[in-house]
Structures are given as structure tokens and as C-alpha cells.
Scaffold this motif. Sequence first.
Motif, PDB file in Angstrom:
ATOM      1  N   HIS A 146       4.909 -33.640 -20.477  1.00  0.00           N
ATOM      2  CA  HIS A 146       4.941 -32.619 -21.527  1.00  0.00           C
ATOM      3  C   HIS A 146       4.590 -31.218 -21.016  1.00  0.00           C
ATOM      4  O   HIS A 146       4.488 -30.286 -21.809  1.00  0.00           O
ATOM      5  CB  HIS A 146       3.993 -33.016 -22.653  1.00  0.00           C
ATOM      6  N   GLU A 147       4.392 -31.105 -19.689  1.00  0.00           N
ATOM      7  CA  GLU A 147       4.124 -29.805 -19.057  1.00  0.00           C
ATOM      8  C   GLU A 147       2.934 -29.112 -19.713  1.00  0.00           C
ATOM      9  O   GLU A 147       2.993 -27.942 -20.089  1.00  0.00           O
ATOM     10  CB  GLU A 147       5.383 -28.928 -19.105  1.00  0.00           C
ATOM     11  N   ARG A 148       1.835 -29.846 -19.819  1.00  0.00           N
ATOM     12  CA  ARG A 148       0.611 -29.322 -20.420  1.00  0.00           C
ATOM     13  C   ARG A 148      -0.446 -29.095 -19.343  1.00  0.00           C
ATOM     14  O   ARG A 148      -0.547 -29.852 -18.369  1.00  0.00           O
ATOM     15  CB  ARG A 148       0.052 -30.293 -21.463  1.00  0.00           C
ATOM     16  N   LYS A 149      -1.268 -28.063 -19.531  1.00  0.00           N
ATOM     17  CA  LYS A 149      -2.370 -27.813 -18.620  1.00  0.00           C
ATOM     18  C   LYS A 149      -3.404 -28.931 -18.739  1.00  0.00           C
ATOM     19  O   LYS A 149      -3.556 -29.553 -19.793  1.00  0.00           O
ATOM     20  CB  LYS A 149      -3.032 -26.471 -18.945  1.00  0.00           C
ATOM     21  N   LEU A 150      -4.090 -29.161 -17.643  1.00  0.00           N
ATOM     22  CA  LEU A 150      -5.172 -30.137 -17.616  1.00  0.00           C
ATOM     23  C   LEU A 150      -6.470 -29.440 -17.248  1.00  0.00           C
ATOM     24  O   LEU A 150      -6.515 -28.628 -16.313  1.00  0.00           O
ATOM     25  CB  LEU A 150      -4.893 -31.225 -16.574  1.00  0.00           C
ATOM     26  N   ILE A 203      -6.275 -33.018 -21.739  1.00  0.00           N
ATOM     27  CA  ILE A 203      -4.989 -32.341 -21.883  1.00  0.00           C
ATOM     28  C   ILE A 203      -5.133 -31.169 -22.842  1.00  0.00           C
ATOM     29  O   ILE A 203      -5.647 -31.320 -23.951  1.00  0.00           O
ATOM     30  CB  ILE A 203      -3.907 -33.307 -22.399  1.00  0.00           C
ATOM     31  N   SER A 204      -4.658 -30.010 -22.400  1.00  0.00           N
ATOM     32  CA  SER A 204      -4.665 -28.823 -23.245  1.00  0.00           C
ATOM     33  C   SER A 204      -3.418 -28.803 -24.135  1.00  0.00           C
ATOM     34  O   SER A 204      -2.405 -29.416 -23.812  1.00  0.00           O
ATOM     35  CB  SER A 204      -4.706 -27.566 -22.375  1.00  0.00           C
ATOM     36  N   GLU A 205      -3.509 -28.115 -25.232  1.00  0.00           N
ATOM     37  CA  GLU A 205      -2.332 -27.910 -26.076  1.00  0.00           C
ATOM     38  C   GLU A 205      -1.423 -26.834 -25.501  1.00  0.00           C
ATOM     39  O   GLU A 205      -0.299 -26.637 -25.966  1.00  0.00           O
ATOM     40  CB  GLU A 205      -2.761 -27.513 -27.495  1.00  0.00           C
TER      41      GLU A 205
END
Length: 236
Positions: A146-150, A203-205
Motif C-alpha cells: 500500500h506504499e505506506r510509511k513505517l 503503519i502510517s496512514e
Amino acid sequence: MSRSERLLHLLQVLRRYRQPVSGRRLAEETGVSLRTLYRDIASLQAQGAHIEGEPGLGYILKPGFMLPPMMFSQEEIEALVLGSRWVAKRADTHLAAAAGNALAKIAAVLPADLRDELDASTLLVGPAPPVTDRIDVSLLRKAIRHERKLDLSYIDTDGGETRRTVWPFALGFFENVRVLVAWCELRQGFRHFRTDRIRQADISETRYGRRRQVLLREWRETQNIVPPSGRRVGSA
């Protein structure tokens, strides 16, 4: 070569051509007579392959044809079995279960003789050393998809803990360790993070700034990698 393998080979040859190719050329490349080639093309067309053309004009395979599972060759079946067995022993629990489910779905639609080949495969995967992760690795795969920052809590080689915000785009599976490949905001560069040293991952939004395919390509370029091997990136 069995008939199913011969038809598969013909399809693979046709996929290489962007323009119509003569029947005689196809017959030479597939090692059959012209009469057999015409029969094979008719068989593929009957199975739904979008092959256009006729004798004297040449043939072309139009995009969009999905190869039915029954067209797998024996070596391809062996590769599927070996790959699924490797994943079952080396990957996280969720991915291991998915490998078994995928193989079961393939088996369900194979003809009886090929299903027997699948069940009787003698290619085995040896026992794997245990990999102890503090987190669920499927969470890392979800962030990549989902190409989300961690947001990571990471233990470095000296035992110190650091907080990192990273853009994850690849996950490497090795014999004794799994490695997350990501762009690190703290270091402003690509870094490797051993999954057994990640104490916590959230996981960041927020989506990160570039597509994962772009990050993967840039990472390969910085390492002079011609996939799938190359130099190592910097440590975390």
C-alpha cells in the motif's frame, strides 16, 4: 515432447513477435511440420487463444490471452511445487499458508496426469534454521503493497535503539534472516533493516512520496545492480 508442452512452446514463441510471423518460421522454431503447426494453431484458437492470421499471411498472438493452468509443462509444475515448498519453510506464517492455498487451487484445475506429477514431485526443501522476529512480518508486506510509511523501533548492531520513519519497498528472504529494504528519512538514503531487530513497527496512514517501483529502480541503480544481484547498501 507431449502435445501440451508443444502447444505451450508455440504460445511462448508467438509471444515474442510483435508483427505477423509466417507459419514456416513458426514450424522451424517449434520443430514440427507445417501440417502439425496448422493443427496446433487451430487447437489453441479453439481453447481461446487470440491468434489471428492464415497460411500465406502469417500469424500473430493478440494481447490478453491468459494461459490455462492445464498448459503447464512438467518442469513448470516442478518449479511451482519447489517454490511453494520453499516459501512454506522460509517465509512468515501468513505467506507460507498462502503458498499452500495457491498450489491447491492450481492442483484443482490440472488434468489428472499433471495433478499426479504435482503430487509426486521429488524436489524437496531442507529444514530451515529458525528466524525469530519480534513483529508480524506480514505487516511489513502490507506497508509495501500500500506504499505506506513505517515508524520503526530498531535495534542496531551495538544494541542501541533508534526510531526511524522509512519508506518500505522490498523484503529480502535469506537463509538465516529477512531484510526490509527502505528509504530512511533519518539517513536520507536507502537502508537495510533486519526484521529480527525491529522491535516495533507501526503503519502510517501517510503514503510515501514515490512509487515503490521507482524506489526499487533507484536502489538498484545506486548499487549497480543488474537484477537480482549487486553490491550491498549501507548499514542501518
